[in-house]
Design an enzyme around this catalytic site. Structure first.
Site, mmCIF file in Angstrom:
data_model
loop_
_atom_site.group_PDB
_atom_site.id
_atom_site.type_symbol
_atom_site.label_atom_id
_atom_site.label_comp_id
_atom_site.label_asym_id
_atom_site.label_seq_id
_atom_site.Cartn_x
_atom_site.Cartn_y
_atom_site.Cartn_z
ATOM 1 N N ASN A 104 0.799 -1.223 0.000
ATOM 2 C CA ASN A 104 0.000 0.000 0.000
ATOM 3 C C ASN A 104 0.832 1.273 0.000
ATOM 4 O O ASN A 104 0.434 2.290 -0.561
ATOM 5 C CB ASN A 104 -0.927 -0.007 1.232
ATOM 6 N N THR A 154 17.601 -22.317 -24.142
ATOM 7 C CA THR A 154 16.187 -22.054 -24.376
ATOM 8 C C THR A 154 15.868 -22.344 -25.840
ATOM 9 O O THR A 154 16.535 -21.832 -26.738
ATOM 10 C CB THR A 154 15.848 -20.591 -24.054
ATOM 11 N N LYS A 156 14.395 -22.068 -29.341
ATOM 12 C CA LYS A 156 13.903 -20.967 -30.171
ATOM 13 C C LYS A 156 13.510 -21.521 -31.538
ATOM 14 O O LYS A 156 14.071 -22.508 -31.980
ATOM 15 C CB LYS A 156 14.996 -19.899 -30.341
ATOM 16 N N LYS A 158 10.676 -19.188 -29.802
ATOM 17 C CA LYS A 158 9.945 -19.475 -28.575
ATOM 18 C C LYS A 158 8.494 -19.882 -28.840
ATOM 19 O O LYS A 158 7.903 -20.621 -28.065
ATOM 20 C CB LYS A 158 9.999 -18.278 -27.629
ATOM 21 N N LYS A 182 15.178 -25.755 -22.243
ATOM 22 C CA LYS A 182 14.196 -24.969 -21.488
ATOM 23 C C LYS A 182 13.057 -24.492 -22.378
ATOM 24 O O LYS A 182 13.282 -24.052 -23.504
ATOM 25 C CB LYS A 182 14.903 -23.762 -20.859
ATOM 26 N N ASP A 184 10.539 -21.559 -23.202
ATOM 27 C CA ASP A 184 10.522 -20.125 -22.966
ATOM 28 C C ASP A 184 9.388 -19.795 -22.001
ATOM 29 O O ASP A 184 8.434 -20.558 -21.849
ATOM 30 C CB ASP A 184 10.358 -19.358 -24.278
ATOM 31 N N HIS A 275 11.456 -18.858 -13.579
ATOM 32 C CA HIS A 275 11.736 -17.741 -14.480
ATOM 33 C C HIS A 275 11.176 -16.469 -13.860
ATOM 34 O O HIS A 275 10.139 -16.484 -13.212
ATOM 35 C CB HIS A 275 11.126 -17.983 -15.863
ATOM 36 N N ARG A 276 11.874 -15.341 -14.097
ATOM 37 C CA ARG A 276 11.490 -14.076 -13.466
ATOM 38 C C ARG A 276 10.755 -13.142 -14.426
ATOM 39 O O ARG A 276 10.861 -11.919 -14.302
ATOM 40 C CB ARG A 276 12.717 -13.383 -12.883
ATOM 41 N N HIS A 308 16.512 -17.265 -12.573
ATOM 42 C CA HIS A 308 17.242 -16.390 -13.494
ATOM 43 C C HIS A 308 17.739 -15.162 -12.729
ATOM 44 O O HIS A 308 16.990 -14.532 -11.983
ATOM 45 C CB HIS A 308 16.333 -15.969 -14.645
#
EC number: 4.1.1.39
Length: 436
Positions: A104, A154, A156, A158, A182, A184, A275-276, A308
């Protein structure tokens, strides 16, 4: 507020949760008033005196701004240190912790900007959390891989691949020498590739690559979904088909969902890669928001075996010393206060398992010496385009990364300075590896 909530002579309790806020007051508003307002609005205060205050132990329960520190080089910025009694927070709930401290106060109009820089989680509170489902050592034991960083990729593009072609790309990378591939972060269950099909083709790729290489392999199967029930279904299916690791987007998925998924992974023998996605919305502004070291600490408490953490050397933003600071907060059991690395408080995790940092984003084999020096062994280095962009294909790209990594680890173990000789190490390895 300052008459009640600004207490510069206050003695901080060892069980208090401490917060460091970077605070920019509005013109004409005293720093003491703003610091007190932050403490009040993030704990027991409201905009006026209410009669029900008399029914509580306000002096025991209130947050207290106990110190103000001008920010060097800034004309109207301060670090406000706030102490919160532990009883203000529900045990084992990152959701409640963040709702109270940052839920808040960031909209308070006396403040031009506010950023939560760091939290001190006391042992009395951290012991109420389970932490990572397994931790770094258990992961190494399961993989039977020691003494070097883990390598990943990762897949690709993706979005757009069919499940079968996706699984083929996974297989090529794993048989070439990577430990992990990984999903994506935005691969969930779209019309071109439903989650169950992806899970099955990736499992086939994992088992085939394991048979050929004799190594344990894995693919971060993204179990993130629109509901927790669906997420459990996907995690359960992953456990049934015997894969070692799944994945969650913890900021978009939410801390409550993440903690629940971490508990499921602990009970069912799954590692959990985090993952972030969305972090830069929260942490990129230097004067407003939440620093990633706080998000990393709360993730370790909520539960995640990988997270990550930025690369220092790739395409995504990250300062070296600050990045190393929160990497230590993710991995180590005890971290000393070190303001040069952005660590405002000494943090004792009391045996809570560590979260392995994942370096990902614009890195390739020429970055390998720097990454090996910066992150050490307990890290996962993710090369997406740095693997799939190899002119000979995925498997040669994976082989090039594996050769570069092992060459750098060997050179480091022989006492060579990777910061100065890293280029030579890679060139020497090229003589024995046509893929590199």
């Amino acid at each position: 507020y300052r008459l009640t909530y600004y207490t510069p002579d206050n003695q901080v309790s060892e069980t208090d949760i401490l917060a460091a806020f970077r605070m920019t007051p509005q013109p004409g508003v005293p720093a003491e008033e703003c610091g007190a307002a932050v403490a009040a609005e993030s704990s027991t205060g409201t905009w006026t005196t209410v009669w029900t205050d008399g029914l509580t132990q306000l002096d025991r329960d209130k947050g207290r701004c106990y110190d103000l520190e001008p920010v060097p080089g800034e004309s109207n910025q301060y670090i406000a240190y706030v102490a919160y009694p532990i009883d203000l927070f529900e045990e084992g709930s990152v959701t409640n912790l963040l709702t109270s401290i940052v839920g808040n106060v960031f909209g308070f109009k006396a403040l031009r900007a506010l950023r939560l820089e760091d939290l001190r989680i006391p042992p009395a509170y951290s012991k109420t959390f389970w932490g990572p489902p397994h931790g770094i050592q258990v992961e190494r034991d399961r993989l039977n891989k020691y003494g070097r960083p883990l390598l990943g990729c990762t897949i690709k593009p993706k979005l757009g691949l069919s499940a079968k072609n996706y699984g083929r790309a996974v297989y090529e990378c794993l048989r070439g020498g990577l430990d992990f591939t990984k999903d994506d972060e935005n691969v969930n269950s779209q019309s071109f590739m439903r989650w169950r099909d992806r899970f099955l083709f990736c499992a086939e790729a994992i088992y085939k690559a394991q048979t050929e290489t004799g190594e344990v392999k894995g693919h971060y199967l993204n179990a993130t979904a629109g509901t927790c029930e669906e997420m459990y279904k996907r995690a359960s299916f992953a456990a049934q088909i015997g894969v070692p690791i799944i994945m969650h987007d913890y900021l978009t998925g939410g801390f409550t969902a993440n903690t629940s998924l971490a508990m499921y992974c602990r009970d069912n023998g799954l590692l959990l890669h985090i993952h972030r996605a969305m972090h830069a919305v929260i942490d990129r502004q230097r004067n407003h928001g939440i620093h990633f070291r706080v998000l990393a600490k709360t993730l370790r408490m909520s539960g995640g075996d990988h997270l990550h953490s930025g690369t220092v050397v790739g395409k995504l933003e990250g300062e070296r010393e600050v990045t190393l600071g929160f990497v230590d907060l993710m991995r180590d059991a005890y971290v000393e206060k070190d303001r040069s690395r952005g660590i405002y408080f000494t943090q004792d995790w009391c045996g809570m398992g560590g979260t392995m940092p994942v370096a990902s984003g614009g890195i390739h084999v020429w970055h390998m010496p720097a990454l090996t020096e910066i992150f050490g062994d307990d890290a996962c280095l993710q090369f997406g385009g740095g693997t799939l962009g190899h002119p000979w294909g995925n498997a040669p790209g994976a082989a090039a990364n594996r050769v570069a990594s092992e060459a750098c680890v060997q050179a480091r173990n022989e006492g060579r300075d990777l910061s100065r000789e890293g280029g030579d190490v890679i060139r020497e390895a090229c003589k024995w590896s046509p893929e590199l």
